[in-house]
Design a protein around this motif. Sequence first.
Motif, PDB file in Angstrom:
ATOM      1  N   UNK A   1     102.966  37.570  26.330  1.00  0.00           N
ATOM      2  CA  UNK A   1     102.656  38.051  25.272  1.00  0.00           C
ATOM      3  C   UNK A   1     100.809  38.047  24.751  1.00  0.00           C
TER       4      UNK A   1
ATOM      5  N   UNK B   1      99.346  26.313  17.886  1.00  0.00           N
ATOM      6  CA  UNK B   1      99.346  27.625  18.084  1.00  0.00           C
ATOM      7  C   UNK B   1     100.990  27.716  18.869  1.00  0.00           C
TER       8      UNK B   1
ATOM      9  N   UNK C   1     101.844  39.263  18.353  1.00  0.00           N
ATOM     10  CA  UNK C   1     102.733  39.798  19.211  1.00  0.00           C
ATOM     11  C   UNK C   1     103.643  39.724  18.391  1.00  0.00           C
ATOM     12  N   UNK C   2     103.423  38.623  18.178  1.00  0.00           N
ATOM     13  CA  UNK C   2     104.632  38.278  17.400  1.00  0.00           C
ATOM     14  C   UNK C   2     105.089  38.967  15.918  1.00  0.00           C
ATOM     15  N   UNK C   3     103.071  38.976  15.310  1.00  0.00           N
ATOM     16  CA  UNK C   3     103.971  39.129  13.916  1.00  0.00           C
ATOM     17  C   UNK C   3     104.018  41.021  14.048  1.00  0.00           C
TER      18      UNK C   3
ATOM     19  N   UNK D   1     107.402  31.965  10.807  1.00  0.00           N
ATOM     20  CA  UNK D   1     106.178  32.860  12.088  1.00  0.00           C
ATOM     21  C   UNK D   1     104.572  32.921  10.752  1.00  0.00           C
ATOM     22  N   UNK D   2     104.886  33.304   9.161  1.00  0.00           N
ATOM     23  CA  UNK D   2     104.411  33.311   8.078  1.00  0.00           C
ATOM     24  C   UNK D   2     104.364  31.916   7.573  1.00  0.00           C
TER      25      UNK D   2
ATOM     26  N   UNK E   1      95.505  37.804  14.883  1.00  0.00           N
ATOM     27  CA  UNK E   1      97.494  37.652  15.140  1.00  0.00           C
ATOM     28  C   UNK E   1      98.246  37.701  14.528  1.00  0.00           C
ATOM     29  N   UNK E   2      97.759  38.827  13.489  1.00  0.00           N
ATOM     30  CA  UNK E   2      98.485  39.644  12.283  1.00  0.00           C
ATOM     31  C   UNK E   2      98.788  39.866  12.303  1.00  0.00           C
TER      32      UNK E   2
ATOM     33  N   UNK F   1      89.095  32.350  20.643  1.00  0.00           N
ATOM     34  CA  UNK F   1      90.755  31.564  21.717  1.00  0.00           C
ATOM     35  C   UNK F   1      90.224  30.819  22.597  1.00  0.00           C
TER      36      UNK F   1
ATOM     37  N   UNK G   1     111.082  34.335  11.256  1.00  0.00           N
ATOM     38  CA  UNK G   1     110.282  35.056  10.768  1.00  0.00           C
ATOM     39  C   UNK G   1     109.589  34.327   9.531  1.00  0.00           C
TER      40      UNK G   1
ATOM     41  N   UNK H   1      91.882  28.064  21.354  1.00  0.00           N
ATOM     42  CA  UNK H   1      93.070  27.927  21.966  1.00  0.00           C
ATOM     43  C   UNK H   1      93.466  27.127  23.554  1.00  0.00           C
TER      44      UNK H   1
ATOM     45  N   UNK I   1      82.728  25.934  18.846  1.00  0.00           N
ATOM     46  CA  UNK I   1      83.194  25.665  17.771  1.00  0.00           C
ATOM     47  C   UNK I   1      84.072  23.998  17.521  1.00  0.00           C
TER      48      UNK I   1
ATOM     49  N   UNK J   1     106.784  41.721  14.998  1.00  0.00           N
ATOM     50  CA  UNK J   1     108.493  41.948  14.651  1.00  0.00           C
ATOM     51  C   UNK J   1     108.666  41.154  13.192  1.00  0.00           C
ATOM     52  N   UNK J   2     107.181  41.560  12.231  1.00  0.00           N
ATOM     53  CA  UNK J   2     107.873  41.154  11.246  1.00  0.00           C
ATOM     54  C   UNK J   2     108.761  41.813  10.592  1.00  0.00           C
TER      55      UNK J   2
ATOM     56  N   UNK K   1     106.406  32.202  19.975  1.00  0.00           N
ATOM     57  CA  UNK K   1     106.309  32.242  18.656  1.00  0.00           C
ATOM     58  C   UNK K   1     107.868  32.627  18.820  1.00  0.00           C
ATOM     59  N   UNK K   2     108.455  33.625  19.723  1.00  0.00           N
ATOM     60  CA  UNK K   2     109.795  34.210  19.524  1.00  0.00           C
ATOM     61  C   UNK K   2     110.604  33.235  19.266  1.00  0.00           C
TER      62      UNK K   2
ATOM     63  N   UNK L   1     102.636  29.500   9.520  1.00  0.00           N
ATOM     64  CA  UNK L   1     102.111  29.147  11.223  1.00  0.00           C
ATOM     65  C   UNK L   1     100.745  30.767  10.171  1.00  0.00           C
ATOM     66  N   UNK L   2     100.995  31.490  10.181  1.00  0.00           N
ATOM     67  CA  UNK L   2     100.139  32.382   9.951  1.00  0.00           C
ATOM     68  C   UNK L   2      99.306  32.501   9.120  1.00  0.00           C
ATOM     69  N   UNK L   3      99.310  32.553   7.636  1.00  0.00           N
ATOM     70  CA  UNK L   3      99.498  32.387   5.711  1.00  0.00           C
ATOM     71  C   UNK L   3      98.830  31.423   5.224  1.00  0.00           C
TER      72      UNK L   3
END
Lengths: 893, 80
Positions: free
Chosen positions: A769, B27, A773-775, B39-40, A588-589, A625, B36, A629, B66, A777-778, B31-32, B42-44
Amino acid sequence: MSRLATGGSRIDRARPITFEFDGVAYPAFVGDTLASALLANDVTVVATSIYDGRPRGIFSAGPEEPNALVGVEWPGGTTESMLRATEVELLDGLSAWPLAGRGRLEAEVAPGRFDHRHAHVEVLVIGGGASGSAAAIAAHAANPDDRVLLLDAEPESVGAPGGSGVPPSGAGIERLPATTALGVYDHGYVTAAQRHPTPRTEGRLWHIRAARIVMATGATERPIVFANDDRPGIMLASAASSYIAGYGVRPGTTAVIFTTNDTTDPVAADLATAGIALAETVDARRGEVVVDTLADDAGRLRAVRIAPLDAAGSPDEARVREVAADLLLVSGGWNPNVALWSQARGTLRFDDALQAFVPDKPGPFRALEATGRAAGVIAGIGMVALTWIVPPLTGDDWSTHYVDLQRDATAADLRRALGAGLQSIEHVKRYTTIGTAADQGKTSGVVASAIAASLLGQEVGAVGVPTYRPPLIPVSFAQLAGRDRGLLLDPTRVTPIHDAHVALGAVFEDVGQWKRPRYYPKPGESMDDAVLREGSATRSAVGVMDASTLGKIDIQGPDAGVFLDRVYTNTFSSLKVGSCRYGLMCRVDGMVFDDGVTSRLADDRFHMTTTTGNAAAVLDHLEEWIQTEWPDLRVRATSVTEHWATVAVVGPRARDVVATLAPDLDVTAEGFPFMTWRDAVVAGIAGRVFRISFSGELAYELNVPSWYGRSLWEAVLAAGAPHGITPYGTEAMHVLRAEKGYPIIGQETDGTTTPQDLGMDGLVSKKKDFIGRRSQRRPDSVRPDRKQLVGLLPVDPDALLPEGAQLVALDADLTRVPVPMLGHVTSSYRSAALGRTFALAMIKGGRDRIGERLLAPMVGGGTIEVEVTGSVVFDPENRRRDGELNEHGQPAT
Amino acid sequence: MLLIPCPWCGPRDETEFKYGGQAGIESPTDPDALTDEEWVAYLFLRDNPKGPFRERWYHVAGCRRWFDRTRDTFTYEFLG
């Protein structure tokens, strides 16, 4: 001889044995410890202290022993580098030798047998004395269905006088003899070490999970600190009773007792029965103390200096008297053994009457209790004097006031630590090293806290004790490892074709748990030569490799295509049944996680392949996933790695070989194009054939159920023989794939690499998607100076770059550190096809540097100059993958 | 070693599990639409409380399911 004519409840006088110490043979009895037998033979100096080189004797009769460290060779030949003489149960023929404070770990693997066992119990009782035995019996009586386990550090039960209270093993109570708990961990998890659980097993490590734990760990007598308190002949008072009553041994002839409490009263009686003269009892509560000791030429105790305390609490120099004695029995009080209680995060409180730390409240594991002496119930101790240390008679020399005998750490060290400003007992411990030796400060820890408290002007309870940590007693690496060593350390996975590789003389390499052939050397052939030969044969005729270790995952369900679209950067839902597609998988990163070819078997079924070492991680990734998810997706993933054996037939002659093996299969480029697969019968075995390639050559990957793997391999070798078919290993495979610029995930990439860094933008869908993917564009993912995959050609075509070598600018000043690094070499080989060396590298802004020259400075001096190229250094037009031959019968190049 | 209550298999040793970090991180559906920074986050970015904490576990060497559990990060007690 100091063996008494009678007595000794632990020894069997009908069974005499012989042992050796420091090269001299001595007699003993079954039931003796090495310490009791040494004392019985008048060996009182048994070791040398670690830093000060002072002679040391036997200080205790138990696991707290700080002094009597020995090396031991068991009768079977197994050696132990460092044991406490008090804990060595003698065997006939045992040999021991003195140590100077520490042993040296054997370089050889211990030949002894060690194993592990697991136990799950309702009640665990730690300690086999009277309290522990009573607790076990009570637990069993309260609920006979409960499993009750009793850990007894003693080999023979001494649970109660006459053995009447000894719990029987079986019938709900199991007693483990010679077993010491090492550590108490979360949620009732306890490890314990058992000595000689069977005659053929040196040690056993127990892993115990208990619903309730009873600490019946007893108490340990503590010394008093005074000048020259470390001489052979000075021991804990209760130890003398143990040697007299337990082993019929007289540890001296003339004794002085130095005490702060009443527990030495019965010791005096024991001395009388053993015929030891009690010269004097120095009771601190009566205002008298031992201030110093004197030694004979061998360093053994010869005399004790005694003085009354003056009004200020200092020894009165004018009234010192000297008493001849070869035994000084010291009792500064008793510390409940709270180490395990404390490890279980139970709290402690300082008990003023006992002058000791005792268990207070259980920690998060609430089913924790202490009983008997461990709980602070010390029968007959009376009032305890507040005497922890006796000042020097004159002057300010504390350098022989030993606090930690095993570390040779003294009151002078403590005073220096506090003088340096340290206040926390944890800091004091680390500064002085008190309590850090193998004995974990069993006799020194609380004493050090009390001395520090008095120097700080604080209460002992406020200063506290350093954190108790496992293991409670030293345990050998061999015992911790048990049978998990050598081949049993980790499973070894081999393919169904493995024996054929062995027969061909393959050299293997480990890939995860797999054994893969690395190359197949001919007699006298070097690795380099073998790899060049294998690669050359594959590119010019045909090679064969065992690709069975590739991870394979069966993806099924109506939503399988949608699922793969989300998992891979590229699209799979549009893939036709019968076709294959290379896919790139990111986290996801946004970083590349795995790659592989996935084929559509049916509308609702795909066959995914993964890199060999990553198969389990990819399956876990998919499961996460699917489950967390996208529970709405109707899709399941199952590992089928070991269901299939895979043999890759690779090279311009591959079609001829496969045509022979599968006469019913259309093997033409038109009938069976690249990136498709077919059901086929190959060598009489029903399987699947994939036209995929990891080398750029015409290739068929033959998959058959793994039972038939060996048959298929032999059939391929036979069918390929007319074409000179050459088995090749992972090394040649790496060269062939690197020539084509195919990255290995985990070699070219390192978890910070995006598909764009690899130049694989074309595989990244813009229309859907997907994970990561979004990452991508970081801002950090689109920096222009990110490292990118490129090829390198050393200017000297024979220079082989070391993998991992750093790359710098051609004009970099190598004398000015740090030299700016531009990137690093990820793969480097000799290429038979190119007739030269080449490499792959990750270089900052690398694709814009194609054509530039860079330098790779070498460790130890020198540089290798390289030219940056595209990552595909061989057949960039992919003209070889269908294997067409030109008019000369050679593959079109 | 923790004793982890798997809802399917019962209490099992920690070594059978893989840790999944903080539970309940949603999630982003689009995401778009996120900056940034969002999003970060959410990621970290994850909570790190002393006390009760909802966590994810994967019974990788067991039922391979899980599940979420609340655990006190100070006492390590599983609370439900």
